[in-house]
Write an enzyme that holds these catalytic residues in place. Structure first.
Site, mmCIF file in Angstrom:
data_model
loop_
_atom_site.group_PDB
_atom_site.id
_atom_site.type_symbol
_atom_site.label_atom_id
_atom_site.label_comp_id
_atom_site.label_asym_id
_atom_site.label_seq_id
_atom_site.Cartn_x
_atom_site.Cartn_y
_atom_site.Cartn_z
ATOM 1 C CG HIS A 30 -1.936 -0.967 1.381
ATOM 2 N ND1 HIS A 30 -2.096 -1.740 2.510
ATOM 3 C CD2 HIS A 30 -2.916 -1.340 0.529
ATOM 4 C CE1 HIS A 30 -3.138 -2.544 2.347
ATOM 5 N NE2 HIS A 30 -3.647 -2.334 1.146
ATOM 6 C CE LYS A 54 -21.160 -3.232 14.720
ATOM 7 N NZ LYS A 54 -22.535 -3.269 14.279
ATOM 8 N NE ARG A 103 -2.930 -7.117 -4.578
ATOM 9 C CZ ARG A 103 -3.758 -7.346 -3.585
ATOM 10 N NH1 ARG A 103 -3.288 -7.450 -2.366
ATOM 11 N NH2 ARG A 103 -5.047 -7.491 -3.791
ATOM 12 C CB SER A 140 -4.264 -6.463 4.769
ATOM 13 O OG SER A 140 -3.842 -5.235 4.253
#
Ligand code: PNS
Length: 172
Positions: A30, A54, A103, A140
């Site tokens: 990132h 959440k 990517r 991530s």
């Protein structure tokens, strides 16, 4: 100049762009895209999508705080959040283009769909920056999984993020 080239009111040429994402957490991949966007454009708004806050490992506020710290050296980068549609954020903030990193071919279909939909919805353009090949495998969710099972992610995320991951997921 031909009138067809006049930029509509409330929009600019690609002076101000938005780099949206979940950033749960921000990775070196990132950061590479943010850095390169900051070289190309006058202002880069890095925004964390807060629609599904959440489900993340980190809260939206924590993600924003990490992003602010790791981009603090980039004077034309601002970090914030958005809710709802990204194109609505763009309209309100006078942003005419979204910058995304690509990517690999596997990203292409999903990103292309979003880019075309965002243009269809509000004529917001999407600009793709080809990821540095050293980060083409990096996302991530993989970083979190590796960290959860004790793998070494030190070269994949900024040091501060590594520390936060250790606090939250590390065994020690
Ligand atoms: O890092 P991610 O998970 O790929 O980020 C995806 C994000 C937040 C950029 C995308 O889900 C998004 O733009 N969400 C906002 C809602 C929206 O505008 N949806 C329509 C997209 S065509």
């Amino acid at each position: 100049m031909d009138s067809a080239n006049v930029v509509p009111e409330g929009r600019d040429r690609v002076r101000r762009v938005v780099c949206p994402g979940s950033f749960d957490p921000v990775t070196n991949g990132h950061l590479d895209i943010i850095n390169r966007a900051a070289l190309l454009h006058d202002e880069v708004l890095v925004v964390v999508g807060a629609n599904q806050s959440k489900h993340g490992l980190f809260t939206v506020e924590e993600r924003v705080e990490m992003l602010r710290e790791v981009t603090s050296g980039l004077k034309n980068v601002e970090v914030g959040t958005f809710r709802g549609l990204l194109v609505e954020f763009c309209r309100v903030n006078g942003v005419s283009a979204i910058v995304k990193g690509l990517r690999a071919v596997s990203d292409f279909e999903y990103e292309m769909e979003m880019a075309q939909m965002n243009y269809r919805l509000a004529e917001v353009e999407t600009l793709f920056i080809a990821a540095n090949p050293v980060y083409s495998f990096l996302r991530s969710s993989l970083v979190k999984e590796i960290c959860r099972y004790g793998g070494d992610v030190t070269s994949l995320v900024p040091e501060l993020v590594y520390e936060r991951l250790q606090e939250r997921l590390g065994s020690g």
